[in-house]
Motif scaffolding. Structure first.
Motif, mmCIF file in Angstrom:
data_model
loop_
_atom_site.group_PDB
_atom_site.id
_atom_site.type_symbol
_atom_site.label_atom_id
_atom_site.label_comp_id
_atom_site.label_asym_id
_atom_site.label_seq_id
_atom_site.Cartn_x
_atom_site.Cartn_y
_atom_site.Cartn_z
ATOM 1 N N ILE A 7 0.856 -1.204 0.000
ATOM 2 C CA ILE A 7 0.000 0.000 0.000
ATOM 3 C C ILE A 7 0.885 1.244 0.000
ATOM 4 O O ILE A 7 1.806 1.373 0.810
ATOM 5 C CB ILE A 7 -0.938 0.023 1.235
ATOM 6 C CG1 ILE A 7 -1.848 -1.215 1.235
ATOM 7 C CG2 ILE A 7 -1.774 1.304 1.255
ATOM 8 C CD1 ILE A 7 -2.718 -1.355 2.475
ATOM 9 N N LEU A 8 0.596 2.144 -0.947
ATOM 10 C CA LEU A 8 1.325 3.414 -1.055
ATOM 11 C C LEU A 8 0.339 4.564 -0.887
ATOM 12 O O LEU A 8 -0.857 4.400 -1.151
ATOM 13 C CB LEU A 8 1.961 3.546 -2.446
ATOM 14 C CG LEU A 8 3.096 2.585 -2.809
ATOM 15 C CD1 LEU A 8 3.373 2.649 -4.313
ATOM 16 C CD2 LEU A 8 4.361 2.935 -2.033
ATOM 17 N N ARG A 9 0.862 5.718 -0.471
ATOM 18 C CA ARG A 9 0.024 6.916 -0.422
ATOM 19 C C ARG A 9 -0.012 7.551 -1.812
ATOM 20 O O ARG A 9 1.006 7.540 -2.513
ATOM 21 C CB ARG A 9 0.655 7.911 0.562
ATOM 22 C CG ARG A 9 -0.305 8.373 1.582
ATOM 23 C CD ARG A 9 0.285 9.298 2.631
ATOM 24 N NE ARG A 9 0.016 8.721 3.942
ATOM 25 C CZ ARG A 9 0.930 8.212 4.723
ATOM 26 N NH1 ARG A 9 2.190 8.213 4.373
ATOM 27 N NH2 ARG A 9 0.598 7.684 5.893
ATOM 28 N N LEU A 10 -1.142 8.067 -2.185
ATOM 29 C CA LEU A 10 -1.206 8.833 -3.437
ATOM 30 C C LEU A 10 -0.467 10.144 -3.193
ATOM 31 O O LEU A 10 -0.824 10.881 -2.269
ATOM 32 C CB LEU A 10 -2.685 9.092 -3.771
ATOM 33 C CG LEU A 10 -3.018 9.747 -5.094
ATOM 34 C CD1 LEU A 10 -2.553 8.894 -6.266
ATOM 35 C CD2 LEU A 10 -4.525 9.988 -5.180
ATOM 36 N N PRO A 11 0.578 10.446 -3.978
ATOM 37 C CA PRO A 11 1.328 11.686 -3.715
ATOM 38 C C PRO A 11 0.417 12.916 -3.798
ATOM 39 O O PRO A 11 -0.540 12.928 -4.581
ATOM 40 C CB PRO A 11 2.373 11.712 -4.841
ATOM 41 C CG PRO A 11 2.474 10.301 -5.326
ATOM 42 C CD PRO A 11 1.118 9.689 -5.113
ATOM 43 N N ASP A 12 0.734 13.929 -2.985
ATOM 44 C CA ASP A 12 -0.071 15.157 -2.970
ATOM 45 C C ASP A 12 -0.206 15.725 -4.374
ATOM 46 O O ASP A 12 0.785 15.842 -5.101
ATOM 47 C CB ASP A 12 0.576 16.223 -2.056
ATOM 48 C CG ASP A 12 0.360 15.869 -0.605
ATOM 49 O OD1 ASP A 12 -0.528 15.031 -0.327
ATOM 50 O OD2 ASP A 12 1.101 16.406 0.246
ATOM 51 N N GLY A 13 -1.398 16.087 -4.721
ATOM 52 C CA GLY A 13 -1.647 16.715 -6.017
ATOM 53 C C GLY A 13 -1.657 15.738 -7.178
ATOM 54 O O GLY A 13 -1.899 16.125 -8.321
ATOM 55 N N ALA A 14 -1.362 14.437 -6.905
ATOM 56 C CA ALA A 14 -1.293 13.462 -8.011
ATOM 57 C C ALA A 14 -2.643 12.791 -8.211
ATOM 58 O O ALA A 14 -3.509 12.810 -7.334
ATOM 59 C CB ALA A 14 -0.243 12.417 -7.699
ATOM 60 N N SER A 15 -2.789 12.214 -9.376
ATOM 61 C CA SER A 15 -4.021 11.492 -9.676
ATOM 62 C C SER A 15 -3.710 9.990 -9.734
ATOM 63 O O SER A 15 -2.637 9.585 -10.185
ATOM 64 C CB SER A 15 -4.545 11.977 -11.038
ATOM 65 O OG SER A 15 -5.200 10.932 -11.687
ATOM 66 N N GLY A 16 -4.673 9.198 -9.269
ATOM 67 C CA GLY A 16 -4.498 7.749 -9.277
ATOM 68 C C GLY A 16 -4.470 7.181 -10.682
ATOM 69 O O GLY A 16 -4.108 6.029 -10.894
ATOM 70 N N GLU A 17 -4.859 8.008 -11.643
ATOM 71 C CA GLU A 17 -4.928 7.492 -13.013
ATOM 72 C C GLU A 17 -3.569 7.396 -13.663
ATOM 73 O O GLU A 17 -3.413 6.732 -14.682
ATOM 74 C CB GLU A 17 -5.830 8.408 -13.857
ATOM 75 C CG GLU A 17 -7.277 8.248 -13.457
ATOM 76 C CD GLU A 17 -8.185 9.241 -14.138
ATOM 77 O OE1 GLU A 17 -7.885 9.633 -15.263
ATOM 78 O OE2 GLU A 17 -9.201 9.595 -13.512
ATOM 79 N N THR A 18 -2.598 8.090 -13.098
ATOM 80 C CA THR A 18 -1.307 8.104 -13.778
ATOM 81 C C THR A 18 -0.357 7.055 -13.206
ATOM 82 O O THR A 18 -0.286 6.840 -11.993
ATOM 83 C CB THR A 18 -0.631 9.491 -13.658
ATOM 84 O OG1 THR A 18 -0.405 9.738 -12.279
ATOM 85 C CG2 THR A 18 -1.493 10.588 -14.232
ATOM 86 N N LEU A 19 0.383 6.471 -14.089
ATOM 87 C CA LEU A 19 1.378 5.470 -13.728
ATOM 88 C C LEU A 19 2.418 6.071 -12.778
ATOM 89 O O LEU A 19 2.874 5.431 -11.831
ATOM 90 C CB LEU A 19 2.044 4.967 -15.023
ATOM 91 C CG LEU A 19 3.302 4.144 -14.887
ATOM 92 C CD1 LEU A 19 2.996 2.828 -14.190
ATOM 93 C CD2 LEU A 19 3.916 3.881 -16.260
ATOM 94 N N GLU A 20 2.767 7.354 -13.012
ATOM 95 C CA GLU A 20 3.817 8.017 -12.213
ATOM 96 C C GLU A 20 3.489 7.996 -10.725
ATOM 97 O O GLU A 20 4.378 7.914 -9.877
ATOM 98 C CB GLU A 20 4.023 9.481 -12.665
ATOM 99 C CG GLU A 20 4.757 9.644 -13.989
ATOM 100 C CD GLU A 20 3.959 9.103 -15.173
ATOM 101 O OE1 GLU A 20 2.706 9.259 -15.169
ATOM 102 O OE2 GLU A 20 4.570 8.502 -16.078
ATOM 103 N N SER A 21 2.200 8.040 -10.378
ATOM 104 C CA SER A 21 1.810 8.039 -8.957
ATOM 105 C C SER A 21 2.287 6.774 -8.268
ATOM 106 O O SER A 21 2.579 6.766 -7.080
ATOM 107 C CB SER A 21 0.289 8.120 -8.821
ATOM 108 O OG SER A 21 -0.196 9.242 -9.470
ATOM 109 N N PHE A 22 2.362 5.683 -9.034
ATOM 110 C CA PHE A 22 2.750 4.392 -8.461
ATOM 111 C C PHE A 22 4.263 4.226 -8.336
ATOM 112 O O PHE A 22 4.730 3.381 -7.590
ATOM 113 C CB PHE A 22 2.218 3.249 -9.352
ATOM 114 C CG PHE A 22 0.754 2.973 -9.179
ATOM 115 C CD1 PHE A 22 0.325 1.940 -8.349
ATOM 116 C CD2 PHE A 22 -0.201 3.731 -9.837
ATOM 117 C CE1 PHE A 22 -1.018 1.674 -8.188
ATOM 118 C CE2 PHE A 22 -1.554 3.464 -9.682
ATOM 119 C CZ PHE A 22 -1.964 2.439 -8.860
#
Ligand code: AFP
Length: 342
Positions: free
Chosen positions: A132-147
């Motif tokens: 489990i990771l936190r969604l980075p501030d201001g990031a969207s779950g739709e983007t690969l970069e968030s992961f």
């Protein structure tokens, strides 16, 4: 057995109070708990439920999917989406990020729904692994970069093992605890509090059929183990290979040892065999939290900056002093190989 047992729910609530949590982590792990109970049920029903055999499809890595791989993946996606805690998920069985539409969740879930699935048809332990990771501030779950966050950023990780009993082993960064499923009442009970990996061990796990592809530091380590009491280690070593990382890591948590799926001459191009984001990272987090170490050979697994969802990596993990030794052998080899090139 005494009725004075600590259930997983009680344990999570107590942790929430002790570490001042908001309850989100409890809720995230409650979703996982239900998911693993459902998968355990399907694994146990085996042939009677028509769950054995291949699905006739391949996953993103080009591996043949078993019926239970597909079912376990569906259970994960469905059961963990309902609470709205997760913005998005990634799975061994899916090529791209799976967005949870309508969720305001601030967490990301990565999982291998059924690790070791080649064991299903022969009734040997399999498991589920999650991170489990936190969604980075201001990031969207739709983007690969968030992961694409290093393993040190994990807020929780764990695995379920579906073996002679079903267990859930978890860390939230405060040690490692193991819970056994009481099948009669459908509740996970704390049976393995504060699991610790012994620093020294005399047991190793590696797929020896690949010996001819091993790099020199791995070959040196295994040769010395095999030489036993008469060799440089001065003691006999035992060997195990279950072909399910979950079972290997569980054994190491219970009695120590080393598990290796290293980069070798045959898998170098792919970067190794095991997947960083939903196999190596969660297991490395657990192993370190239990006092062990997890490296690629050269680097700490949890420090790797990922470049892809399905990235592969070499894995060497387990008892601290054995992993230290393997790291030293890699350093020795690099030092001498470097000299040879000059
Ligand atoms: P599957 O989940 O595809 O069965 O793979 C299991 C695994 O990733 C890991 O759990 C094992 O340690 C490893 O593969 C076994 O690999 P070999 O088949 O090469 O022994």
């Amino acid at each position: 057995m005494s009725y004075k047992r600590v259930t997983l729910s009680q344990f999570l609530m107590e942790g929430q109070h002790r570490y001042g949590g908001s309850g989100t982590l409890t809720s995230l792990l409650t979703d996982i708990r239900t998911t693993c109970k459902m998968i355990s049920h399907e694994v146990n029903r085996g042939a009677m439920a028509g769950n054995m055999g291949v699905a006739g499809t391949e996953n993103v890595q080009g591996e043949e999917q078993k019926k239970l791989d597909v079912l376990a993946n569906d259970i994960f996606l469905h059961m963990t989406a309902q609470s709205g805690n997760y913005a998005a998920m990634a799975s061994e069985e899916l090529e791209d990020v799976h967005v949870v539409h309508g969720s305001a969740g601030r967490y990301l879930l990565l999982f291998d729904p059924l690790d070791g699935s080649s064991n299903i048809d022969i009734n040997i332990a399999v498991g589920s692994v999650f991170s489990i990771l936190r969604l980075p501030d201001g990031a969207s779950g739709e983007t690969l970069e968030s992961f694409l966050q290093p393993g040190v950023k994990q807020v929780a990780a764990g695995y379920a093992i579906y073996g002679s009993s079903t267990m859930l082993v978890l860390t939230t960064g405060h040690g490692v605890n193991g819970f056994t499923l009481d099948q009669n009442i459908g509740v996970f009970v704390l049976t393995h509090p504060n699991m610790r990996i012994p620093e020294d061990a005399s047991e190793f796990a590696i797929n020896a059929s690949r010996a001819r592809f091993w790099e020199p530091p791995v070959k040196r380590y295994i040769d010395e183990c095999l030489a036993g009491a008469e060799g440089p280690r001065g003691r006999d070593f035992n060997m195990r290979w279950v072909a399910a990382m979950v079972a290997e890591v569980h054994r190491i948590l219970c009695r120590g040892g080393v598990f290796m799926y290293p980069v070798d001459d045959k898998n170098t191009k792919q970067g190794g065999k095991l997947r960083l984001m939903y196999e190596a990272n969660p297991m490395a987090f657990i192993v370190e939290q239990a006092g062990g170490r997890a490296i690629t050979g050269q680097d700490r697994i949890l420090d790797i900056n990922p470049t892809g969802l399905h990235q592969r990596v070499g894995v060497i993990l387990g008892s601290k002093n054995e992993v230290d030794r393997l790291e030293r052998y890699h350093q020795d080899y690099e030092a001498t190989a470097g000299k040879a090139e000059v």
